[in-house]
Structures are given as C-alpha cells and as structure tokens.
Design an enzyme around this catalytic site. Sequence first.
Site, PDB file in Angstrom:
ATOM      1  N   HIS A   1      -8.249  -2.839  -6.831  1.00 11.91           N
ATOM      2  CA  HIS A   1      -7.997  -2.929  -5.245  1.00 11.91           C
ATOM      3  C   HIS A   1      -9.119  -2.220  -4.730  1.00 11.91           C
ATOM      4  O   HIS A   1      -9.545  -1.039  -5.118  1.00 11.91           O
ATOM      5  CB  HIS A   1      -6.553  -2.627  -4.745  1.00 11.91           C
ATOM      6  CG  HIS A   1      -6.592  -2.840  -3.302  1.00 11.91           C
ATOM      7  ND1 HIS A   1      -7.096  -2.209  -2.110  1.00 11.91           N
ATOM      8  CD2 HIS A   1      -5.796  -3.903  -2.816  1.00 11.91           C
ATOM      9  CE1 HIS A   1      -6.886  -2.828  -1.098  1.00 11.91           C
ATOM     10  NE2 HIS A   1      -6.128  -3.867  -1.374  1.00 11.91           N
TER      11      HIS A   1
ATOM     12  N   LYS B   1       0.767  -1.074  -0.110  1.00 10.51           N
ATOM     13  CA  LYS B   1      -0.042  -0.011   0.061  1.00 10.51           C
ATOM     14  C   LYS B   1       1.079   1.321   0.076  1.00 10.51           C
ATOM     15  O   LYS B   1       1.747   1.251  -0.766  1.00 10.51           O
ATOM     16  CB  LYS B   1      -0.863  -0.069   1.151  1.00 10.51           C
ATOM     17  CG  LYS B   1      -1.616  -1.399   1.369  1.00 10.51           C
ATOM     18  CD  LYS B   1      -2.895  -1.276   2.240  1.00 10.51           C
ATOM     19  CE  LYS B   1      -3.599  -2.657   2.460  1.00 10.51           C
ATOM     20  NZ  LYS B   1      -4.739  -2.675   2.722  1.00 10.51           N
TER      21      LYS B   1
ATOM     22  N   GLU C   1     -11.039 -10.945  -2.411  1.00 11.74           N
ATOM     23  CA  GLU C   1     -10.863  -9.898  -1.104  1.00 11.74           C
ATOM     24  C   GLU C   1     -12.169  -9.528  -0.520  1.00 11.74           C
ATOM     25  O   GLU C   1     -12.550  -8.295  -1.192  1.00 11.74           O
ATOM     26  CB  GLU C   1      -9.977  -8.812  -1.288  1.00 11.74           C
ATOM     27  CG  GLU C   1      -8.651  -9.157  -1.655  1.00 11.74           C
ATOM     28  CD  GLU C   1      -7.424  -8.020  -1.363  1.00 11.74           C
ATOM     29  OE1 GLU C   1      -6.616  -8.682  -0.517  1.00 11.74           O
ATOM     30  OE2 GLU C   1      -7.584  -7.084  -1.927  1.00 11.74           O
TER      31      GLU C   1
HETATM   32  C1  PEP Z   1      -4.999  -6.083   1.016  1.00 13.96           C
HETATM   33  O1  PEP Z   1      -4.393  -4.754   0.937  1.00 13.96           O
HETATM   34  O2  PEP Z   1      -5.101  -6.386   0.035  1.00 13.96           O
HETATM   35  C2  PEP Z   1      -5.179  -6.591   2.186  1.00 13.96           C
HETATM   36  C3  PEP Z   1      -5.896  -8.104   1.999  1.00 13.96           C
HETATM   37  O3  PEP Z   1      -4.786  -5.992   3.271  1.00 13.96           O
HETATM   38  P1  PEP Z   1      -5.137  -6.564   4.745  1.00 13.96           P
HETATM   39  O4  PEP Z   1      -4.199  -7.971   4.800  1.00 13.96           O
HETATM   40  O5  PEP Z   1      -4.406  -5.393   5.753  1.00 13.96           O
HETATM   41  O6  PEP Z   1      -6.136  -6.971   5.232  1.00 13.96           O
END
Ligand code: PEP
Length: 246
Positions: free
Chosen positions: A93, A10, A165
């Site tokens: 994302h 990030k 995700e």
């Molecule tokens: C991401 O940024 O894609 C992510 C999965 O973040 P985290 O592991 O912090 O939940």
Amino acid sequence: MKKLIVGNFKMNTTVQEFSLYLDKFLPLIKNSKNMVALSLPYTHLMLASQKLVSTNVIMGCQNISTEEKGAYTGEVSNLMVKDLGAKFTLVGHSEIRKKFHETNEQINQKIIRALSVNLKSILCIGETKTEKNNNKTKQVLKKQIEIALKGLYENELKNIIIAYEPIWAIGTGKMPSVKEIEDNIAYLRKIILDIFSQKASEKIQILYGGSVNSNNFASILKSSQVDGLLVGGSCLDPFEFAKIVN
Ligand code: PEP
C-alpha cells in the site's frame, strides 16, 4: 462476472466501534451481488473471524512482515494472520511504501511469505502526481509489478490480485477518468502477458482504488477492464459502503 469490493479500514476504529459497524453493515449487504472483503487492523481479526462466520464477507489484513518469526519487535507474520483466519493481505500500500520506505523487493518477499501459507495478496501499485506529470506512469507500474512478482510461477497468480491505485488519487477526492483507468489497467494486463501468458493476463483480477465513493463507483465498475474496487475512506461509513457493495 461478480466484482470484488474491498474496504480498507487503515488505522481506524476500536474493536468496539468495529463491532457496532458490523452490526449495521452486515444486514445491509447480505444479498449483495458482488463479493465483499474487509482489510482490517490486526486487532480486529479475532472479532471479525467470529462475526463473519456464515456471512459473505472475506476477511483480510493490511500488511505482513517479510519474516516468519523471530526477533522482529512490532511485526506480525503470515502465520499469525493466517492462524486468525485471514484470507488475504494488502501488500505494498502506498502509505507503507511512503511512510515506512517499503521497497519493491520487500513487497516481493511479503508476497512470497503470503503464498507460502496460502494467503492471497492484494498488491497495490500506482504512480505519484509527479511521475504522472512526467509521463513516467507506465515505467513506474512496470517496475513495481516486475519486482513484486519476481520468481512467481504462473499458477501462483490465482493468489494475487492487483490494485491499481494512483497515489495522487488516494484520500484526495481526485480521480483519473474512466478512460485513463482502463488504459492503465490494460497496460498492467500487457505486463502480465509479457511476464507470464495471454491466459494469465486475462485471468488476473485487477481492482481500481483512489477516492471511490457512492457517487462515482458505478461508472468505474461498469468497465469490463475493472474487476473491482479498493475503497478507503468511504468504507468507514457502513451505509455509504453498502451502497457501493450492492
Ligand atoms: C486506499 O486506502 O487504498 C484508498 C483507496 O483510500 P481512499 O478510498 O480513501 O482514497
């Protein structure tokens, strides 16, 4: 089969901090049985391309422009990241979808740009908590995939990785059960089957992402449906991330 573990930095670390990170991280993972990739800020790519030579770590970025060049102040193109040695980019994302109002159509354009220079795309998809509570998860995932992959030929899927995700699981410490992850990934494979073929649905790599850490990763990776992980917060500590990678 080897699993793919991707760390998403990030907007974290200066180049100097990242350099110190690699000094700690690389020796820890040099005999890793999994594949490891880092999704980096653009500013880190030059240094990473030098430090990652002859390592087992794959370097990528977090986004590319829908455009290739021209009057797009602040944007970074497929050609620019490819030139620095990036092998992949994240696309879609949820933080970019939400904060910068990125649409599924723009995501499709980015994927096509990435393909045009032989850059892999890690396509991030997932539902919000409200969509989940309203039993809309499948509908949302279907739309995200259908639009993002519109116009692609089956042989181009070798350059596409999907990261499931759930938005409500990103950075929150909350997670679906392994069974829920498996069910949703099985559904993603069904969508790929419907658009492309049985073979494509079996071959496409699908990762899970959302609050993965060194305590919970093992049970997810055990699942044969899950080809790897996309890790945000927990990748920023080299020792924590090395535990997951190894
Ligand atoms: C991401 O940024 O894609 C992510 C999965 O973040 P985290 O592991 O912090 O939940």
